[in-house]
Write a protein that holds these residues in place. Structure first.
Motif, PDB file in Angstrom:
ATOM      1  N   ALA A   1       0.834  -1.205   0.000  1.00 21.73           N
ATOM      2  CA  ALA A   1       0.000   0.000   0.000  1.00 21.73           C
ATOM      3  C   ALA A   1       0.868   1.254   0.000  1.00 21.73           C
ATOM      4  N   ILE A   2       1.902   1.263   0.851  1.00 21.28           N
ATOM      5  CA  ILE A   2       2.791   2.426   0.923  1.00 21.28           C
ATOM      6  C   ILE A   2       3.498   2.651  -0.414  1.00 21.28           C
ATOM      7  N   GLN A   3       3.950   1.516  -1.002  1.00 24.71           N
ATOM      8  CA  GLN A   3       4.650   1.604  -2.285  1.00 24.71           C
ATOM      9  C   GLN A   3       3.772   2.316  -3.318  1.00 24.71           C
ATOM     10  N   HIS A   4       2.525   1.875  -3.427  1.00 25.97           N
ATOM     11  CA  HIS A   4       1.672   2.442  -4.472  1.00 25.97           C
ATOM     12  C   HIS A   4       1.166   3.835  -4.115  1.00 25.97           C
ATOM     13  N   LEU A   5       0.895   4.065  -2.832  1.00 23.93           N
ATOM     14  CA  LEU A   5       0.428   5.404  -2.440  1.00 23.93           C
ATOM     15  C   LEU A   5       1.498   6.449  -2.724  1.00 23.93           C
ATOM     16  N   THR A   6       2.745   6.112  -2.395  1.00 20.38           N
ATOM     17  CA  THR A   6       3.839   7.061  -2.630  1.00 20.38           C
ATOM     18  C   THR A   6       3.940   7.394  -4.112  1.00 20.38           C
ATOM     19  N   ASN A   7       3.850   6.355  -4.931  1.00 23.77           N
ATOM     20  CA  ASN A   7       3.933   6.579  -6.374  1.00 23.77           C
ATOM     21  C   ASN A   7       2.743   7.378  -6.896  1.00 23.77           C
ATOM     22  N   LEU A   8       1.553   7.072  -6.337  1.00 24.65           N
ATOM     23  CA  LEU A   8       0.351   7.761  -6.819  1.00 24.65           C
ATOM     24  C   LEU A   8       0.409   9.245  -6.523  1.00 24.65           C
TER      25      LEU A   8
END
Lengths: 406, 132, 259
Positions: A251-258
């Motif tokens: 979740a953190i990985q994708h939220l940061t990218n988003l």
């Protein structure tokens, strides 16, 4: 606490030999696949100049990541002093070595020039994270082998804790190295992130424990040993926590990218319109590999062992989906040659690369899994890895006479 | 049990005798063994080094030259594989230079004889090319 | 533009190959200069950097390229054809696995619709990621800045292909035969543009640059970025030029103008 007695599995039943034979067939198939791929050249596989790492790497990375995670059970016993995990430590070490060997064999047999393995062992570029990993893998096997010996040789038991600490630190560094193979790739939108290292560590906790639970239960049933609900329940709940940890880092990985506009493209690809990758992400990794196993171990009623087996199987399936999305999905998304521009060429610039795994690749990967199985099977037959009993009364610390752990 | 041992003992002695005999026969028949290869002579008067020296050391010269060429860009002709190939060219029946797939190829003729396999020609051209 | 080939450093060892080549360049330059047109492709050769035969490449030189996109036509792929011919690259009818050392890329701005075409190849970075990640050191940068694969030590792991931001590298997916003697290449190893290192070492320039000036738009200029008197250095100093993905800080040796 009662003294734990370990014994070899007998390994003389027809079922034992049948299992060994099946595994051997898979290993031989893998060798034939590798020979075919090397002889013809890689064009016979699904891999190409866009997706340069394919199915063999998915298997290899899964196995290598699971290897370091499988050692956790031993670490919890010796390093963190949890008595209930102590009888489980030996199998944990064996499985760690077997998984790592299985993964490395797949990786090596997929090389363009596997005949030059000696070159890889004599020419080192010390700036390469790959080189660091070669040292980390070899070191891991040496340390875990020593750790196993210190555990198994009673006169040496007092050193087991220090060795366990070293092995635990080493495995953390090893998985950091594996994750950084991707994390250090500045060129690729889907990688290039420090979070790859902790994400891979969480993945290793989860995948390694799932494999461990399955092997432990299968070994105990196959050799007719008691295994109490207590230990299975404990391992199952731990698996639930690890599965949650993987979801958290994902979740953190994708939220940061988003949050960063420049990464929207790749995120949209993985999360929304990436076809098979989007499907594997949401259904494979998140639902099958994350949420359902958590529900099974924390919420479901019924047979504890059955739930643990199901949860572990789903975590492994979800794990493969996750590694597939990371490895293949990350390459399928085109390189950003000119950020913000549209590009096209005869070399598939600017288009989503297509990849379909070929049979030899899958055969090679499954052979790595089978090799892991064979090593584990014969390891248990030759040496005393498995406790004679894991019944509740044998392993429960509350049954111990003194509080002092042995 | 003792009878078995005696039997095995006799068998071992017999086999040893056979081995010695065949070895002696081998030495006698040396000239009738694998035929010495017809090695293609180079085109000039002499090779870049003494023939005996080349037989023993060509691999080291090539190895050294290859690193010099690839890493340092030194492209002298003296010990380069390309020049070996150019000089020791063998023409086939169609008077076109043969590749390493032919047993007559300079490198191959000797390497077949010595049963040493090399992988040079998986990448390198094994016959002179049309230079441009 | 003066032709200084004759003034190349005296060679103790007579080198017939290079001599032949240099005279060819001089002749070509003479013809091209006749109408008074200046073409990028005809450089002063690399006389300033010409090496004594048998000496190693030096870091006093950095080979680079300047490509003027105003002269690069989207329909022209003479550089690509020349590269394939020079290095013996043949397609096998399998576009996904066939090797490409140089390719034409069309770039379009989705907001304005403005479009450009450019040749794309190994950018010969000063700080190449492919070299950093290679486990055996097979991927390396020569002292004069040319990034190469030493196929004697390449094990075919393809990590360099993962690391290259320019997709400059190809993996050889099948057995090859009858390679060019000056361009060895074989199954199971990775390869990319060598900047025609065999030509450069003989005092010449890459095949793509030559083709571009002969039959193409004359968009490509090859030369020594470290020699302040070289054509390329003077142009790079005078005009605004771009490096692709300059944000990555890799300092590519291939520069573009009017991008």
């Amino acid at each position: 606490m009662k003294r734990i007695i370990y014994s070899e599995i007998k390994g003389r039943s027809p079922q034992f030999y049948a299992l060994a034979a099946i595994l051997l067939v898979f290993v031989l198939t893998a060798l034939a696949s590798a020979f075919y791929m090397e002889h013809s050249g890689h064009y016979v596989t699904g891999m190409n100049n866009q997706v340069v790492w394919g199915m063999p790497h998915v298997f290899a990375i899964f196995l290598i990541v699971a290897a370091s995670g499988a050692l956790n059970v031993a670490s919890i016993g010796t390093v963190f002093g949890k008595t209930i995990y102590k009888p489980l430590g030996r199998l944990s070490g064996l499985l760690a070595i077997a998984l790592l060997l299985g993964g490395l064999v797949v990786l090596v047999l997929d090389l363009g020039r596997p005949d030059r393995l000696i070159v890889a062992m004599t020419n080192y570029n010390l700036k390469s994270i790959f080189t660091w990993n070669i040292f980390l893998y070899v070191g891991f096997m040496v340390i875990v082998a020593a750790y196993l010996w210190l555990q198994m040789e009673r006169r040496m038991n007092r050193f087991a804790k220090s060795a366990g600490m070293l092995a635990f630190l080493w495995r953390l560094i090893l998985t950091t190295g594996t994750g950084s193979i991707f994390g250090f790739l500045v060129a690729r939108e889907a990688y290039d992130s420090a979070i790859m290292a902790p994400l891979f560590i969480a993945m290793s906790f989860s995948f390694g424990l799932a494999v461990y639970i399955l092997v432990l239960l299968a070994a105990c049933r196959g050799s007719e040993r008691d295994i109490g609900d207590k230990v299975v329940n404990k391992l199952g709940r731990l698996l639930g926590i690890f599965a949650a940890l993987v979801l958290y880092f994902t979740a953190i990985q994708h939220l940061t990218n988003l949050y960063a506009a420049e990464h929207i493209g790749v995120e949209k690809f993985i999360l929304l319109d990436g076809g098979i990758y989007t499907l594997l992400f949401w259904v494979g990794q998140v639902i099958v590999g994350g949420i359902i196993p958590m529900v099974l171990v924390f919420r479901a009623s019924g047979d504890v062992s059955r739930n643990a087996i199901l949860a572990s199987t789903l975590v492994i399936i979800g794990g493969f989906a996750q590694v597939y999305v990371i490895v293949i999905g990350g390459q399928a998304y085109p390189l950003e040659l000119f950020p913000g521009m549209e590009v096209s060429s005869s070399f598939n610039d600017g288009v989503i690369a297509s990849y379909a795994p070929s049979l030899p690749e899958i055969g090679l990967g499954l052979g790595g899994v089978a090799l892991t199985g064979l090593i584990t099977l014969f390891g248990m037959k030759l040496l005393r890895f498995l406790p004679a009993s894991l019944a509740n009364a044998t392993i429960d610390p509350h049954h111990s006479v003194t509080a002092k752990s042995s | 049990m003792t009878r078995h041992r005696a039997l095995i003992g006799i068998l071992v002695i017999a086999l040893a005798g056979l081995a010695v005999a065949s070895h002696a026969a081998d030495q006698q028949n040396n000239t009738k063994g694998v035929p010495f290869p017809a090695i293609a002579m180079g085109q000039g008067e002499t090779c870049v080094e003494d023939t005996d020296f080349m037989r023993r050391n060509h691999m080291d010269l090539l190895d050294h030259q290859r690193d010099e060429t690839v890493i340092n860009g030194v492209r002298t002709e003296q010990h380069s594989l390309k020049e070996c190939i150019n000089c020791h060219v063998v023409n086939g029946p169609d008077s076109v230079p043969v590749t390493v797939s032919s047993p007559q190829h300079f490198c191959r003729s000797c390497h077949d004889y010595a049963a040493v396999s090399v992988d040079c020609f998986q990448c390198h051209a094994s016959r002179p090319g049309v230079e441009n | 533009m003066s032709i200084k080939t004759e003034k190349s450093t005296p060679t103790p060892g007579f080198d017939p190959v290079r001599r032949k080549f240099l005279s060819a360049v001089a002749a070509a330059a003479g013809v091209a200069l006749a109408p008074g047109v200046m073409l990028y492709g005809i450089t002063k050769s690399n006389s300033a950097a010409a090496r004594v035969s048998g000496s190693a490449v030096s870091s006093n030189v950095r080979w680079g390229m300047l490509i003027d996109l105003n002269r690069c036509d989207s329909g022209c792929d003479d550089c690509v054809t020349a590269c394939s011919k020079e290095n013996g690259l043949q397609g096998h009818g399998r576009p996904a696995t066939d090797a490409q050392w140089i390719r034409k890329v069309d770039v379009t701005n989705p907001q304005t619709g403005a479009s450009q075409s450019l040749p794309m190849m190994c950018q010969h970075c000063a700080d190449p990621p492919c070299v950093d990640v290679c486990p055996t050191g097979a991927s390396f940068k020569r002292a004069d800045g040319i990034v190469l694969v030493n196929k004697h030590t390449c094990i075919g792991c393809r990590y360099c292909m993962m690391a290259c931001p320019y997709k400059a590298r190809s993996f050889i997916h099948e057995s090859l035969e009858d390679q060019k003697p000056h361009a060895p290449r074989g199954k199971g190893t990775v390869e990319s543009c060598t900047l025609c290192v065999h030509r450069v070492d003989a005092g010449g320039q890459p095949a793509c640059v030559e083709a571009c000036s002969d039959t193409g738009g004359g968009a490509m200029l090859f030369g020594d970025l470290k020699d302040p008197d070289s054509e390329i250095s003077q142009r790079v100093a005078k005009y605004a030029t771009q490096q692709i993905r300059a944000d990555l800080g890799l300092d590519p040796g291939v520069r573009y103008r009017n991008l």
